[in-house]
Design a protein around this motif. Structure first.
Motif, PDB file in Angstrom:
ATOM      1  N   LEU A 244      44.007  -2.628  -8.724  1.00  0.00           N
ATOM      2  CA  LEU A 244      42.756  -1.866  -8.659  1.00  0.00           C
ATOM      3  C   LEU A 244      43.044  -0.435  -9.127  1.00  0.00           C
ATOM      4  CD1 LEU A 244      41.294  -2.937  -5.185  1.00  0.00           C
ATOM      5  CD2 LEU A 244      40.280  -3.384  -7.430  1.00  0.00           C
ATOM      6  N   PRO A 245      42.109   0.152  -9.892  1.00  0.00           N
ATOM      7  CA  PRO A 245      42.334   1.510 -10.404  1.00  0.00           C
ATOM      8  C   PRO A 245      42.208   2.557  -9.293  1.00  0.00           C
ATOM      9  CG  PRO A 245      40.125   0.785 -10.936  1.00  0.00           C
ATOM     10  CD  PRO A 245      40.815  -0.399 -10.319  1.00  0.00           C
ATOM     11  N   ARG A 246      42.767   3.704  -9.537  1.00  0.00           N
ATOM     12  CA  ARG A 246      42.744   4.761  -8.522  1.00  0.00           C
ATOM     13  C   ARG A 246      41.312   5.148  -8.135  1.00  0.00           C
ATOM     14  NH1 ARG A 246      47.070   6.650  -7.380  1.00  0.00           N
ATOM     15  NH2 ARG A 246      47.935   6.442  -9.470  1.00  0.00           N
ATOM     16  N   GLU A 247      40.376   5.033  -9.085  1.00  0.00           N
ATOM     17  CA  GLU A 247      38.982   5.403  -8.789  1.00  0.00           C
ATOM     18  C   GLU A 247      38.416   4.541  -7.661  1.00  0.00           C
ATOM     19  OE1 GLU A 247      39.463   4.334 -12.545  1.00  0.00           O
ATOM     20  OE2 GLU A 247      40.747   6.047 -12.075  1.00  0.00           O
ATOM     21  N   PHE A 248      38.936   3.334  -7.532  1.00  0.00           N
ATOM     22  CA  PHE A 248      38.464   2.461  -6.451  1.00  0.00           C
ATOM     23  C   PHE A 248      38.667   3.127  -5.086  1.00  0.00           C
ATOM     24  CE2 PHE A 248      39.150  -0.642  -3.137  1.00  0.00           C
ATOM     25  CZ  PHE A 248      38.143  -1.575  -3.325  1.00  0.00           C
TER      26      PHE A 248
ATOM     27  N   SER B 170      41.821  10.703   4.394  1.00  0.00           N
ATOM     28  CA  SER B 170      41.231   9.499   4.959  1.00  0.00           C
ATOM     29  C   SER B 170      42.093   8.295   4.591  1.00  0.00           C
ATOM     30  CB  SER B 170      39.818   9.287   4.415  1.00  0.00           C
ATOM     31  OG  SER B 170      38.964  10.309   4.873  1.00  0.00           O
ATOM     32  N   GLY B 171      41.939   7.221   5.351  1.00  0.00           N
ATOM     33  CA  GLY B 171      42.740   6.045   5.053  1.00  0.00           C
ATOM     34  C   GLY B 171      42.161   4.789   5.671  1.00  0.00           C
ATOM     35  N   VAL B 172      42.608   3.643   5.157  1.00  0.00           N
ATOM     36  CA  VAL B 172      42.206   2.350   5.686  1.00  0.00           C
ATOM     37  C   VAL B 172      43.445   1.636   6.214  1.00  0.00           C
ATOM     38  CG1 VAL B 172      41.218   0.099   5.157  1.00  0.00           C
ATOM     39  CG2 VAL B 172      40.256   2.141   4.096  1.00  0.00           C
ATOM     40  N   LEU B 173      43.421   1.320   7.514  1.00  0.00           N
ATOM     41  CA  LEU B 173      44.499   0.557   8.134  1.00  0.00           C
ATOM     42  C   LEU B 173      44.308  -0.921   7.817  1.00  0.00           C
ATOM     43  CD1 LEU B 173      46.874   0.280  10.230  1.00  0.00           C
ATOM     44  CD2 LEU B 173      45.098   0.083  11.982  1.00  0.00           C
ATOM     45  N   LEU B 174      45.346  -1.563   7.298  1.00  0.00           N
ATOM     46  CA  LEU B 174      45.278  -2.991   6.980  1.00  0.00           C
ATOM     47  C   LEU B 174      45.639  -3.766   8.240  1.00  0.00           C
ATOM     48  CD1 LEU B 174      46.951  -2.944   3.452  1.00  0.00           C
ATOM     49  CD2 LEU B 174      44.589  -2.404   4.132  1.00  0.00           C
TER      50      LEU B 174
ATOM     51  N   VAL C 192      35.058   2.204   0.865  1.00  0.00           N
ATOM     52  CA  VAL C 192      36.241   1.485   0.400  1.00  0.00           C
ATOM     53  C   VAL C 192      36.616   0.362   1.360  1.00  0.00           C
ATOM     54  CG1 VAL C 192      38.690   1.675  -0.178  1.00  0.00           C
ATOM     55  CG2 VAL C 192      37.108   3.529  -0.786  1.00  0.00           C
ATOM     56  N   ALA C 193      36.548   0.645   2.665  1.00  0.00           N
ATOM     57  CA  ALA C 193      37.062  -0.311   3.658  1.00  0.00           C
ATOM     58  C   ALA C 193      36.449  -1.717   3.511  1.00  0.00           C
ATOM     59  CB  ALA C 193      36.876   0.244   5.068  1.00  0.00           C
ATOM     60  N   PRO C 194      35.120  -1.864   3.550  1.00  0.00           N
ATOM     61  CA  PRO C 194      34.577  -3.227   3.421  1.00  0.00           C
ATOM     62  C   PRO C 194      34.823  -3.829   2.040  1.00  0.00           C
ATOM     63  CG  PRO C 194      32.801  -1.598   3.447  1.00  0.00           C
ATOM     64  CD  PRO C 194      34.061  -0.870   3.788  1.00  0.00           C
ATOM     65  N   ASP C 195      34.954  -2.971   1.037  1.00  0.00           N
ATOM     66  CA  ASP C 195      35.170  -3.452  -0.335  1.00  0.00           C
ATOM     67  C   ASP C 195      36.585  -3.998  -0.527  1.00  0.00           C
ATOM     68  OD1 ASP C 195      34.538  -4.009  -2.910  1.00  0.00           O
ATOM     69  OD2 ASP C 195      34.444  -1.934  -3.601  1.00  0.00           O
ATOM     70  N   LEU C 196      37.480  -3.703   0.424  1.00  0.00           N
ATOM     71  CA  LEU C 196      38.848  -4.225   0.321  1.00  0.00           C
ATOM     72  C   LEU C 196      38.952  -5.665   0.809  1.00  0.00           C
ATOM     73  CD1 LEU C 196      40.972  -1.154   1.468  1.00  0.00           C
ATOM     74  CD2 LEU C 196      41.225  -2.374  -0.705  1.00  0.00           C
ATOM     75  N   LEU C 197      37.983  -6.104   1.631  1.00  0.00           N
ATOM     76  CA  LEU C 197      38.064  -7.460   2.186  1.00  0.00           C
ATOM     77  C   LEU C 197      38.012  -8.494   1.064  1.00  0.00           C
ATOM     78  CD1 LEU C 197      35.728  -7.085   5.291  1.00  0.00           C
ATOM     79  CD2 LEU C 197      38.226  -7.136   5.242  1.00  0.00           C
ATOM     80  N   GLY C 198      38.887  -9.480   1.161  1.00  0.00           N
ATOM     81  CA  GLY C 198      38.961 -10.525   0.155  1.00  0.00           C
ATOM     82  C   GLY C 198      39.897 -10.203  -0.995  1.00  0.00           C
TER      83      GLY C 198
END
Length: 216
Positions: free
Chosen positions: A10-14, A101-105, A22-28
């Motif tokens: 995924l590009p950095r812009e993502f 900011s960040g998303v915990l996996l 971003v968080a829900p868009d990472l699912l899947g």
DNA sequence: CCAGAGATAGGCT
DNA sequence: GCCTATCTCTGGG
């Protein structure tokens, strides 16, 4: 097996967007972890958002320290922390540089390299438990502080990248309060911080934050 | 099956 | 002294 043509990260812009986008868009999406022993692929099923200095639950809430420096850097990099004296947890830095900011996996399904993951997760009773929980996920993938700051958007044979994959349709995304975060005693906080794939067996069980009892 | 207790031990207030 | 967690053991339903 993932086709070589699908291995573009995924590009950095993502990642350069508000963390709650971003968080829900990472699912899947598929996390591809390349190790000397072989590749491990993981389909993300549960994540949690942390909104930098505005968020009392965030490691960045009280400002920059040696440990959390990566959070204040550019998006698309991996922030790994060590906790409870034993475990590592893995985040993806989001938003513009400086926002922290960040998303915990939190959980995922191992879709490739399960044999390798099993050797790191000997206590798992079945494959659904290999990455059910943030520290289990990091353990299964062989992620520790040595990978803190890794660029997940870099080209080439990088140790960690997030593939475009097949994002979970919005109708399959569920959200709710974060697990185990002090100060969020239930219904008080309306923000949907935690996101998961509906009815997925690899999602970790919900645990409300429980203050430790004092010894008598 | 679930809930609770105790242990683990670095980073930060 | 608390914390983005997990493991093993124990006791109850």
């Amino acid at each position: 097996m993932i086709a070589p043509s699908d291995r573009t990260p995924l590009p950095r812009e993502f990642f350069d967007r508000p963390v709650l986008e971003v968080a829900p868009d990472l699912l899947g999406r598929t996390l591809l972890r390349t190790t000397p022993d072989g590749p491990i692929a993981l389909r993300l099923t549960e994540v949690e958002a942390y909104d930098g200095p505005n968020d009392p639950g965030s490691h960045a809430y009280r400002g920059r320290t040696p440990r959390n420096t990566v959070m204040f850097g550019p998006p698309g990099h991996v922030y790994v922390y060590f906790t409870y004296g034993m475990w590592h947890c893995m985040n993806l830095v989001c938003g513009p540089e400086g926002q922290a900011s960040g998303v915990l996996l939190r959980a995922g399904e191992i879709t490739e390299g399960a044999e390798l993951a099993r050797t790191r997760r000997l206590s798992a009773r079945n494959d659904k438990e290999l990455a059910k929980g943030p520290a289990r996920l990091a353990t299964a993938l062989g992620v520790d502080r040595a990978l803190d700051g890794t660029d997940a958007c870099a080209a080439g044979d990088t140790p960690i990248r997030i593939l475009t994959g097949t994002p979970t349709p919005p109708g399959q995304v569920r959200s709710g309060p974060r697990t185990g975060v002090a100060g969020e005693g239930g219904d008080g906080d309306a923000h949907p911080w935690r996101y998961w794939v509906a009815d997925d067996p690899t999602v970790s069980p919900y645990r409300a934050h429980v203050p430790k009892k004092r010894r008598s």
